[in-house]
Design a protein around this motif. Structure first.
Motif, PDB file in Angstrom:
ATOM      1  N   UNK A 402       1.865   4.805   3.976  1.00  0.00           N
ATOM      2  CA  UNK A 402       2.042   4.441   2.176  1.00  0.00           C
ATOM      3  C   UNK A 402       0.725   4.196   1.485  1.00  0.00           C
ATOM      4  N   UNK A 403      -0.475   4.750   2.184  1.00  0.00           N
ATOM      5  CA  UNK A 403      -2.023   4.776   1.741  1.00  0.00           C
ATOM      6  C   UNK A 403      -2.420   2.866   1.495  1.00  0.00           C
ATOM      7  N   UNK A 408      -2.406   2.205  -5.173  1.00  0.00           N
ATOM      8  CA  UNK A 408      -1.604   2.023  -5.523  1.00  0.00           C
ATOM      9  C   UNK A 408      -1.870   1.277  -7.066  1.00  0.00           C
ATOM     10  N   UNK A 409      -3.083   0.633  -6.773  1.00  0.00           N
ATOM     11  CA  UNK A 409      -3.357   0.097  -8.065  1.00  0.00           C
ATOM     12  C   UNK A 409      -3.777   1.414  -9.301  1.00  0.00           C
ATOM     13  N   UNK A 413      -1.750   7.273  -6.164  1.00  0.00           N
ATOM     14  CA  UNK A 413      -0.098   6.639  -5.854  1.00  0.00           C
ATOM     15  C   UNK A 413       0.689   5.446  -6.848  1.00  0.00           C
ATOM     16  N   UNK A 414      -0.809   5.306  -8.149  1.00  0.00           N
ATOM     17  CA  UNK A 414      -0.253   4.443  -9.347  1.00  0.00           C
ATOM     18  C   UNK A 414       1.183   4.627  -9.628  1.00  0.00           C
ATOM     19  N   UNK A 518      -5.474  -7.992 -12.564  1.00  0.00           N
ATOM     20  CA  UNK A 518      -5.858  -7.076 -14.090  1.00  0.00           C
ATOM     21  C   UNK A 518      -6.064  -5.238 -13.555  1.00  0.00           C
ATOM     22  N   UNK A 519      -5.704  -5.020 -12.526  1.00  0.00           N
ATOM     23  CA  UNK A 519      -5.015  -3.410 -12.286  1.00  0.00           C
ATOM     24  C   UNK A 519      -6.900  -2.667 -12.341  1.00  0.00           C
TER      25      UNK A 519
END
Length: 668
Positions: A402-403, A408-409, A413-414, A518-519
């Protein structure tokens, strides 16, 4: 074949003799100096008895235990020396007069600029960190200073002055402060955390020597930097040095000629007698090699060495389709990673290391054996590696589909809807759990970042690259300086003082916590100069009670008070992890314990309310105050922080009131 080996050794010792005889000759300046407890150093530093051999002379070197000093401002100011690093051209000095005034809380400490030796054609001197104070007479100040300036009124009684300053120095003063006398003094990193100059002005500071381009070129060419009587730079290449270079060239030519002649003669003598025998032996070896390749399997396949599974290079080459670029998962500081599938259908990630130096193969295999024994549900499993006979160094890990957390952040994939708050705090807890296991095993990760936190399809954490810093402690680095790590995550104390501890991982993990909240990326060149790193940005926002500006809007904390309370608590924990002095940071075990308490906070509160309704629990006055207090900004109290689910309070205020020993906090 014994005789040629002797010839080679003869040539080696002949060459060594010439080099040693040349280096033992007298020279104008020693290559290095020894100075008691300061050890060895070299240009641009020198000793008092060789003061023309460098830019800064160290006095007192003749006595091992005496205090070593340097003189600034034409020899009028004497400063004790505590440390020298010739490679980085830095020296740590202490201003005893300034120290005495600071200890006595005397406003005279802010009377005079710190003065360095004047620049010369060889280079210039710089203080690593300084701040400008504006000493404004209260009766003459007509215009209010800008809002970004802080003020200190502690000198109003003794000197009728208010001292203004800002954490970021600027060349041009604010128009409203232009008439005020300016004083430039050395500062510690506490400048970002305190409004009291007595807390961040430091008597011990770092002086850096920046060599001029002419001097650097001179040194690179084997010369010595000098300044003549008229103050002009020249590169010293004296007749003695020129004669030495010519003598060295001549001796090298003679040595190579004699050695090569003897070697050629010896080979010619033995060639006839051995020619036929070598030919027969070569044929025999080729025939045996052909038979082995036809009838025997790969010798590395399925083998173990010191208990470590060995993979053949061909097996991994086939698994990755000859390291097809389309199978490339990414690049890291240690090497490139490729997706592969073994013959037994296992999916793997094959790391192709950049540095494959086999000078210590046995040590490497022993280290891999240690890493393969590490078993934790949140660590990527190391399946094995290639053998010492392989021409490439490859490590084989389990494949995580899933990386990375970084993707994801903010990456491809975000999807903020998937990263709910329970998912984020679960990721934080599992990452901290993996780091705690590594620290308990005596391993410091040294490169904790969101790119090294992998996620499976259920968003369970798998920390990667946890052992490569152990395998390659010095040779591989993301940055060109000595400390290893990634900009934005690197422990400041490790970067400036070269002191690596497990608290360095805690600092990096604090940055990860702020990313989860915060991303925002750990480094963003588009932000203001002093807020490029997320760590600095977070510290500033927290200090200004602007923490909520950092929180990811997708968390919707304005509509969910329970999530808001937990986000604030994790922010408080990140604040503790990001302390500049590592002694002020919690251990990773403490961090893990706090995160677990934050996650279970709601459940505990519900149980407490049920018990209260049944008459089975009594809420203390302190707990009632905490539950009733609205969360509008972050305040900090480390003692309370590690007794969650209560809310911390007043750490910054304690610093401003001088209740924390800043000298110890930021001591080097």
């Amino acid at each position: 074949m014994v005789l040629p080996v002797h010839v080679v050794f003869f040539f080696f010792f002949l060459f060594l003799y010439h080099v040693l005889s040349l280096s033992s000759a007298s020279s104008e300046c020693p290559r290095s100096f020894y100075c008691g407890n300061l050890g060895e150093f070299w240009f641009p530093f020198t000793t008092a008895e060789h003061k023309d051999c460098g830019m800064l002379a160290i006095h007192g070197c003749e006595d091992f235990n005496s205090t070593k000093t340097v003189y600034f401002f034409s020899g009028k100011q004497k400063f004790p020396v505590t440390y020298i690093n010739s490679f980085h051209k830095i020296v740590y000095v202490r201003d005893t007069d300034l120290q005495r005034r600071l200890e006595n809380n005397s406003c005279d400490a802010f009377c005079c600029n710190i003065t360095l030796p004047p620049s010369s054609p060889m280079g210039q001197f710089q203080i690593f960190l300084t701040i400008t104070l504006y000493r404004c007479n209260n009766s003459n100040l007509q215009v209010s200073p800008p809002k970004q300036f802080l003020n200190y009124k502690g000198c109003a009684k003794s000197r009728n002055e208010t001292i203004y300053f800002r954490t970021q120095d600027q060349d041009d003063p604010s128009p409203s402060l232009a008439a005020c006398p300016r004083v430039r003094l050395p500062a510690s990193p506490a400048i970002f955390l305190s409004g009291d100059p007595f807390k961040f002005i430091t008597p011990e500071f770092v002086v850096y020597i920046q060599l001029s381009n002419d001097c650097q070129r001179c040194l690179d060419g084997g010369g010595l930097c000098r300044v003549n009587g008229t103050g002009e730079f020249f590169c010293s290449r004296s007749k003695v040095m020129a004669d030495k270079r010519r003598a060295l060239k001549l001796r090298l030519l003679i040595g190579f000629g004699v050695g090569l002649g003897i070697l050629v003669l010896t080979l010619a003598i033995i060639f006839r007698g051995c020619k036929q025998r070598q030919k027969n032996a070569l044929s025999h070896v080729r025939l045996r090699s052909i038979n082995q390749h036809r009838n025997e399997p790969d010798p590395d396949s399925g083998r173990l060495f010191l208990g470590v599974p060995i993979f053949s290079y061909k097996e991994l080459q086939d698994a990755t389709n000859n390291f097809d670029p389309s199978n490339k998962l990414g690049d890291g500081g240690f090497g490139s990673v490729y997706y592969g599938k073994l013959q037994d259908e296992r999916e793997v990630a094959v790391k192709h290391l950049f540095h494959h130096n086999y000078k210590r193969v046995e040590q490497f295999m022993t280290e891999v054996e240690i890493l393969t024994r590490l078993r934790h549900k949140n660590l990527v499993s190391l399946y094995g590696c290639t053998s010492r006979q392989s021409h490439e160094l490859l490590l084989v890990y389990e494949y995580i589909p899933n990386g990375t957390l970084a993707s994801h952040l903010r990456g491809h994939s975000a999807n903020p809807t998937l990263l709910t708050w329970p998912t984020r705090i679960k990721i934080a807890i599992e990452t901290a759990s993996a780091l705690a296991y590594l620290h308990a095993s005596g391993i410091i990760h040294r490169d904790v970042k969101t790119n090294n936190i992998l996620l499976d399809n259920n968003f369970c954490v798998k920390v990667a690259d946890f052992g490569l810093s152990r395998l390659f402690p010095d040779d591989v680095s993301h940055v060109s300086t000595a400390p290893q790590g990634t900009p934005g995550y690197l422990d400041p104390e490790y970067h400036f003082c070269f002191r690596l501890t497990n608290k360095s991982d805690v600092y990096s993990f604090g940055v990860v916590l702020m990313e989860l909240i915060s991303l925002m990326p750990a480094v963003d060149m588009g932000r203001n100069k002093d807020e490029i790193t997320l760590a600095n940005l977070a510290m500033r926002k927290i200090q200004r009670s602007e923490f909520e500006e950092l929180v990811d809007p997708c968390l919707r904390i304005e509509k969910d008070s329970e999530v808001k309370k937990k986000v604030v608590a994790v922010g408080e924990l990140a604040f503790q992890c990001l302390q500049i002095n590592n002694e002020m940071r919690p251990s990773i075990d403490e961090v893990l314990d706090v995160l677990r308490k934050i996650e279970s906070c709601k459940e505990d509160d519900e149980n407490a309310r049920e018990d209260s309704e049944d008459g089975g629990a009594v809420i203390s006055k302190n707990e009632a105050e905490i539950q009733a207090r609205p969360v509008t900004s972050i305040n900090f109290d480390k003692a309370k922080l590690f007794k969650l689910p209560s809310s911390p309070n007043n750490m910054i205020e304690k610093w401003r009131n001088g209740k924390v020993d800043q000298a110890k906090l930021f001591s080097v």
